[in-house]
Structure formats: structure tokens, C-alpha cells
Design a protein around this motif. Structure first.
Motif, short mmCIF file in Angstrom:
data_model
loop_
_atom_site.label_atom_id
_atom_site.label_comp_id
_atom_site.label_asym_id
_atom_site.label_seq_id
_atom_site.Cartn_x
_atom_site.Cartn_y
_atom_site.Cartn_z
N ALA A 107 49.82 47.11 63.88
CA ALA A 107 50.23 48.15 64.83
C ALA A 107 50.97 47.55 66.02
O ALA A 107 51.91 48.15 66.55
CB ALA A 107 49.01 48.93 65.30
N ASP A 108 50.54 46.36 66.46
CA ASP A 108 51.21 45.70 67.58
C ASP A 108 52.60 45.21 67.20
O ASP A 108 53.50 45.14 68.04
CB ASP A 108 50.38 44.50 68.06
N SER A 131 31.06 31.36 57.16
CA SER A 131 30.81 30.40 58.23
C SER A 131 32.04 29.58 58.62
O SER A 131 32.12 29.08 59.74
CB SER A 131 29.68 29.45 57.81
N SER A 132 33.01 29.47 57.73
CA SER A 132 34.20 28.67 58.03
C SER A 132 35.28 29.46 58.76
O SER A 132 36.31 28.91 59.14
CB SER A 132 34.79 28.08 56.74
N GLY A 133 35.06 30.75 58.96
CA GLY A 133 36.02 31.60 59.65
C GLY A 133 35.91 33.02 59.16
O GLY A 133 35.72 33.24 57.96
N ASN A 134 36.02 33.97 60.08
CA ASN A 134 35.82 35.36 59.70
C ASN A 134 36.90 36.23 60.34
O ASN A 134 37.08 36.20 61.56
CB ASN A 134 34.44 35.84 60.16
N LEU A 135 37.62 36.96 59.52
CA LEU A 135 38.66 37.87 60.00
C LEU A 135 38.24 39.30 59.71
O LEU A 135 37.95 39.65 58.56
CB LEU A 135 40.00 37.56 59.34
N ARG A 136 38.20 40.12 60.74
CA ARG A 136 37.80 41.52 60.57
C ARG A 136 38.99 42.36 60.12
O ARG A 136 40.10 42.17 60.61
CB ARG A 136 37.25 42.06 61.90
N PRO A 137 38.78 43.31 59.22
CA PRO A 137 39.91 44.10 58.72
C PRO A 137 40.61 44.90 59.81
O PRO A 137 41.84 45.04 59.78
CB PRO A 137 39.26 45.02 57.67
N GLU A 138 39.86 45.40 60.78
CA GLU A 138 40.49 46.17 61.85
C GLU A 138 41.40 45.29 62.71
O GLU A 138 42.36 45.79 63.32
CB GLU A 138 39.45 46.87 62.72
N GLU A 139 41.13 43.98 62.76
CA GLU A 139 42.00 43.08 63.50
C GLU A 139 43.36 42.94 62.81
O GLU A 139 44.39 42.82 63.48
CB GLU A 139 41.33 41.71 63.65
N VAL A 140 43.35 42.98 61.49
CA VAL A 140 44.62 42.93 60.75
C VAL A 140 45.42 44.21 61.01
O VAL A 140 46.62 44.16 61.27
CB VAL A 140 44.36 42.76 59.24
N PHE A 176 54.74 46.54 64.79
CA PHE A 176 55.68 47.66 64.73
C PHE A 176 54.91 48.96 64.90
O PHE A 176 53.73 49.05 64.57
CB PHE A 176 56.48 47.67 63.42
N ASN A 177 55.58 49.96 65.43
CA ASN A 177 54.88 51.17 65.86
C ASN A 177 54.76 52.22 64.76
O ASN A 177 54.68 53.42 65.05
CB ASN A 177 55.57 51.79 67.08
N VAL A 178 54.74 51.79 63.53
CA VAL A 178 54.60 52.73 62.42
C VAL A 178 53.14 53.11 62.20
O VAL A 178 52.81 54.23 61.87
CB VAL A 178 55.20 52.13 61.12
N ILE A 179 52.26 52.13 62.42
CA ILE A 179 50.83 52.34 62.20
C ILE A 179 50.15 52.66 63.52
O ILE A 179 50.37 51.99 64.52
CB ILE A 179 50.19 51.10 61.55
N ALA A 180 49.32 53.68 63.51
CA ALA A 180 48.56 54.06 64.71
C ALA A 180 47.13 53.58 64.55
O ALA A 180 46.36 54.15 63.78
CB ALA A 180 48.59 55.58 64.90
#
Length: 239
Positions: free
Chosen positions: A201-202, A187-196, A204-208
Motif C-alpha cells: 500500500a505504501d 526463530s530465525s525471523g518472522n514476517l507478518r502478512p499485514e506488514e507485506v 502504490f496507492n492501489v491497495i487500501a
């Protein structure tokens, strides 16, 4: 004596594409098949007193989901575990249970950390040391800004760096990498793994990001002071 039980649950590959709502329905049906007398809420539209922790996104697997059950009467926790497992479909399994105090706070109000393992494809072959250096560089930024799209609401742009507690490479084989992350949830904040992963990826272009193979939730935790405990460890320690 409390009639509440906390269970640690696996959600495997066989059921990775069922939604959180479908998982809730499956659990409630299994309770009926197992003839476990679950308690119901009061009011005009009574519902089973079954409380889930942080919802798992469709497509993810986990060996660390948590569910609280309130029963009509006391039952041996091993009998509860065996009976419910026999009624559950393949891919969903209770692997640990513990009695909890009737005054225990809800899972959603307590859990504030989540650990994920993300397996993804790289755009080029890198050594594990090279990829680790890139992760360190990524985390050295003053801010890590992302844009979260929301239905029928304005996009939210915010800094995710304070929500990342650990980010490390745990393995690289050819063009495949496995990344472990501990992030804020609840409830205090939620970060999704795909956002990380998308932020990486944004940067550096090593990760697709389109070649993300799978994400596995390997832990949910409660941080109190300097301690980080699983929801069952918190119960056992409290007793």
C-alpha cells in the motif's frame, strides 16, 4: 513406542477472534473433557506437555495449525483425533494426526515458512494482469523497508525483501483481490502478512490497507535443504 502425537488443526471463522493463549486454554480443557491422559512437565509448577507452532494473530483463520501432544500412555491416533474433536468447540477441528518420535525437535524450532491468503479491497478496479505487473514492480526493488512498532522498545526499521519467498495475485473480482504469499516465520525471523500488505500500500496507492478483509494462514512448512515439507510430512518422511 513414542507417546507423542502431532496434529494439524483448523481455526475457523467462529474462533478467529480468540487469542493464542485462549486457544491453548481451549485445547487443554478439551483434553480434560475427552479424558485423554496428557503427560505433564516436571518441576514445581507442572504443565501439560502440549506444544504449539507459530502463534496465529487474533483475527486470522487457518487450516494449517500444528500442535504436539505428549501422552501418559500410547493411544490409537484415530481414537485420539475423534475423542478430542468431540470435545472441541465449533471452529476448532483436528484434521490430521501422526505419531512422532520422542526425540523430534519442537515445532517452533523447525517451522520456518508460512503461507497466507490475503483478501483485500482495491482503491480502483484493476485487471488481474495489471495487479500482477504492480506486484512484479514492487518485488523488483533493491530493498523493501518497513517500520515495525514495538511496545516499550524503539521501532525497528528493516528490509523485508529477503523474508518474502513468493508473492502473487491469485484472483481479482471487481475491486476485490486475493494475494498469496510465502514468507519467513520462526526463530530465525518472522514476517507478518499485514506488514507485506502495508508495504504494498505504501509503494502504490492501489491497495487500501484499512480495507483488508481477511487473512487466512494456509500453510506452515519446514525447509530443509531444497525440500519444503509440512510438519506432518517431515514426520512421515523421517519414519
Amino acid at each position: 513406542m513414542s507417546n507423542k502425537i502431532r496434529a494439524k488443526v483448523v481455526k475457523g471463522d467462529q474462533v478467529r477472534f480468540i487469542s493464542h493463549l485462549d486457544l491453548m486454554t481451549t485445547i487443554n480443557r478439551a483434553l480434560r473433557r475427552a479424558k485423554i491422559a496428557i503427560a505433564f512437565s516436571q518441576g514445581y509448577n507442572p504443565k501439560p506437555n502440549v506444544s504449539f507452532a507459530s502463534a496465529l494473530a487474533v483475527g486470522l483463520t487457518s487450516d494449517s495449525e500444528y500442535i504436539d501432544f505428549e501422552l501418559e500412555k500410547d493411544i490409537d491416533i484415530r481414537e485420539f483425533q475423534e475423542s478430542l474433536n468431540n470435545a472441541l468447540p465449533e471452529g476448532i477441528k483436528i484434521i490430521r494426526v501422526a505419531k512422532i518420535d520422542g526425540r523430534e525437535k519442537s515445532l517452533t524450532s523447525q517451522i520456518n515458512r508460512a503461507n497466507y491468503l490475503a483478501r483485500l479491497e482495491l482503491n480502483k478496479v484493476l485487471s488481474i494482469d495489471d495487479l500482477r505487473e504492480k506486484i512484479i514492480e514492487f518485488l523488483s526493488q533493491d530493498k523493501i523497508m518497513i517500520r515495525r512498532k514495538r511496545r516499550r522498545k524503539k521501532d525497528r526499521v528493516f528490509d523485508i525483501k529477503p523474508l518474502i519467498y513468493n508473492l502473487e495475485v491469485v484472483g481479482v473480482q471487481d475491486d476485490l483481490a486475493t494475494i498469496n504469499m510465502l514468507v519467513q516465520t520462526g526463530s530465525s525471523g518472522n514476517l507478518r502478512p499485514e506488514e507485506v500488505i502495508n508495504a504494498l500500500a505504501d509503494y502504490f496507492n492501489v491497495i487500501a490497507p484499512a480495507k483488508l478483509i481477511n487473512i487466512h494462514r494456509s500453510g506452515l512448512y519446514i525447509k530443509v535443504g531444497e525440500e519444503i515439507l509440512t510438519p506432518i510430512e517431515a514426520v512421515v518422511k523421517g519414519n
